[in-house]
Scaffold this motif. Structure first.
Motif, PDB file in Angstrom:
ATOM      1  N   GLN A 167      36.636  27.267  31.272  1.00 31.18           N
ATOM      2  CA  GLN A 167      35.512  27.200  30.357  1.00 31.18           C
ATOM      3  C   GLN A 167      34.549  28.341  30.659  1.00 31.18           C
ATOM      4  N   VAL A 168      33.958  28.882  29.624  1.00 31.40           N
ATOM      5  CA  VAL A 168      33.123  30.072  29.752  1.00 31.40           C
ATOM      6  C   VAL A 168      31.935  29.846  30.692  1.00 31.40           C
ATOM      7  N   ASP A 169      31.462  28.614  30.796  1.00 32.63           N
ATOM      8  CA  ASP A 169      30.315  28.347  31.653  1.00 32.63           C
ATOM      9  C   ASP A 169      30.700  27.977  33.087  1.00 32.63           C
ATOM     10  N   ASN A 170      31.969  28.110  33.434  1.00 33.85           N
ATOM     11  CA  ASN A 170      32.415  27.841  34.796  1.00 33.85           C
ATOM     12  C   ASN A 170      32.449  29.163  35.572  1.00 33.85           C
ATOM     13  N   ALA A 171      31.282  29.580  36.033  1.00 32.94           N
ATOM     14  CA  ALA A 171      31.140  30.877  36.714  1.00 32.94           C
ATOM     15  C   ALA A 171      31.955  30.942  38.000  1.00 32.94           C
ATOM     16  N   ALA A 172      32.087  29.820  38.708  1.00 30.79           N
ATOM     17  CA  ALA A 172      32.860  29.817  39.962  1.00 30.79           C
ATOM     18  C   ALA A 172      34.332  30.127  39.688  1.00 30.79           C
ATOM     19  N   SER A 173      34.896  29.541  38.648  1.00 31.54           N
ATOM     20  CA  SER A 173      36.297  29.836  38.309  1.00 31.54           C
ATOM     21  C   SER A 173      36.468  31.286  37.872  1.00 31.54           C
ATOM     22  N   CYS A 174      35.486  31.823  37.223  1.00 31.23           N
ATOM     23  CA  CYS A 174      35.539  33.225  36.817  1.00 31.23           C
ATOM     24  C   CYS A 174      35.586  34.128  38.057  1.00 31.23           C
ATOM     25  N   ARG A 175      34.754  33.818  39.050  1.00 29.02           N
ATOM     26  CA  ARG A 175      34.763  34.597  40.295  1.00 29.02           C
ATOM     27  C   ARG A 175      36.105  34.482  41.023  1.00 29.02           C
ATOM     28  N   VAL A 176      36.663  33.280  41.079  1.00 29.84           N
ATOM     29  CA  VAL A 176      37.968  33.082  41.724  1.00 29.84           C
ATOM     30  C   VAL A 176      39.026  33.916  41.018  1.00 29.84           C
ATOM     31  N   ALA A 177      39.033  33.879  39.694  1.00 32.54           N
ATOM     32  CA  ALA A 177      40.018  34.653  38.928  1.00 32.54           C
ATOM     33  C   ALA A 177      39.897  36.145  39.252  1.00 32.54           C
ATOM     34  N   GLN A 178      38.684  36.658  39.217  1.00 35.88           N
ATOM     35  CA  GLN A 178      38.480  38.082  39.472  1.00 35.88           C
ATOM     36  C   GLN A 178      38.835  38.466  40.901  1.00 35.88           C
ATOM     37  N   LYS A 179      38.464  37.633  41.888  1.00 37.68           N
ATOM     38  CA  LYS A 179      38.805  37.903  43.291  1.00 37.68           C
ATOM     39  C   LYS A 179      40.319  37.913  43.506  1.00 37.68           C
ATOM     40  N   SER A 180      41.025  37.195  42.664  1.00 39.76           N
ATOM     41  CA  SER A 180      42.473  37.049  42.808  1.00 39.76           C
ATOM     42  C   SER A 180      43.255  38.032  41.949  1.00 39.76           C
ATOM     43  N   GLY A 181      42.553  38.985  41.343  1.00 34.92           N
ATOM     44  CA  GLY A 181      43.226  40.023  40.568  1.00 34.92           C
ATOM     45  C   GLY A 181      43.549  39.664  39.131  1.00 34.92           C
ATOM     46  N   TYR A 182      42.950  38.606  38.622  1.00 36.16           N
ATOM     47  CA  TYR A 182      43.147  38.209  37.222  1.00 36.16           C
ATOM     48  C   TYR A 182      42.037  38.844  36.393  1.00 36.16           C
ATOM     49  N   GLU A 183      42.415  39.747  35.518  1.00 37.92           N
ATOM     50  CA  GLU A 183      41.444  40.468  34.681  1.00 37.92           C
ATOM     51  C   GLU A 183      41.031  39.617  33.486  1.00 37.92           C
ATOM     52  N   LEU A 184      39.758  39.656  33.151  1.00 42.53           N
ATOM     53  CA  LEU A 184      39.276  38.968  31.958  1.00 42.53           C
ATOM     54  C   LEU A 184      39.834  39.680  30.735  1.00 42.53           C
ATOM     55  N   ALA A 185      40.565  38.945  29.905  1.00 40.88           N
ATOM     56  CA  ALA A 185      41.214  39.545  28.743  1.00 40.88           C
ATOM     57  C   ALA A 185      40.467  39.272  27.442  1.00 40.88           C
ATOM     58  N   THR A 186      39.995  38.036  27.268  1.00 42.91           N
ATOM     59  CA  THR A 186      39.354  37.705  26.002  1.00 42.91           C
ATOM     60  C   THR A 186      38.580  36.400  26.110  1.00 42.91           C
ATOM     61  N   LEU A 187      37.722  36.182  25.127  1.00 44.44           N
ATOM     62  CA  LEU A 187      36.993  34.931  24.970  1.00 44.44           C
ATOM     63  C   LEU A 187      37.786  34.065  23.994  1.00 44.44           C
ATOM     64  N   LEU A 188      38.016  32.808  24.346  1.00 45.08           N
ATOM     65  CA  LEU A 188      38.764  31.888  23.488  1.00 45.08           C
ATOM     66  C   LEU A 188      37.824  30.868  22.882  1.00 45.08           C
TER      67      LEU A 188
END
Length: 192
Positions: free
Chosen positions: A140-161
């Protein structure tokens, strides 16, 4: 395929076991976990059903769920710290999805990002012959912690759903990790 381990501080990712049911109930009472996941565990019977669902997915070969366990120096396993899953795996499929959650006591210590990197390595290694080339991570867009985990793990933000209730009630982020990025990271690491 049964266990995945990470570097120090060590974590073990192992298949969920019915013996985890009591601990799972306790972890699922956390309000933050309930906010961000749809893990329907309210009692021991619900935990057993959820674990059996994970086991059926593994047996069918399309969902590989792991309990994240903090490893202790004195034994092979310690406290249950979360959940990691590779899902929507199909024979010959180029993409699959990863998901995760962590216990309240494990947050803010790098557990999710270390476990996600380990799962990612395992998935690309295990399913390379089947053509797996891309892993997707949604939150979910408002889950900032998951966004940080994704980025730290090499998962690039691709798009907003856009939101897709009831399963995905809010707008979300789609992060992507490609196998080619995984291979590049491994080559870079060996050059150091």
């Amino acid at each position: 395929m049964d266990r995945i381990t990470t570097q120090a501080p060590a974590l073990v990712l192992r298949p969920w076991d019915p013996a985890d049911a009591v601990d799972l109930v306790g972890l699922c009472q956390d309000p933050a976990l309930r906010r961000w996941t749809n893990t329907p565990v309210d009692d021991e019977a619900g935990a057993v059903r959820w674990i059996q669902e994970q086991q059926r997915g593994r047996a069918a070969g399309h969902r590989f769920a792991f309990a994240i366990v903090e490893s202790r120096a004195t034994s092979s396993e310690g406290r249950l710290a979360g959940h990691m899953v590779l899902k929507n795996v199909t024979p010959g499929g180029a993409s699959a999805e990863v998901g995760y959650w962590t216990a309240a006591h494990a947050r803010g210590r790098g557990v999710a990002s270390r476990a996600l990197r380990a799962l990612t390595d395992w998935a690309f290694t295990t399913f390379a012959g089947d053509g797996l080339a891309r892993l997707e991570l949604l939150h979910q867009v408002d889950n900032a912690a998951s966004c940080r985990v994704a980025q730290k793990s090499g998962y690039e933000l691709a798009t907003l759903l856009p939101a897709a209730p009831p399963a995905f009630p809010r707008d979300g982020h789609l992060h992507i990790r490609s196998r080619s990025a995984q291979v590049s990271a491994l080559v870079d690491a060996t050059r150091r």
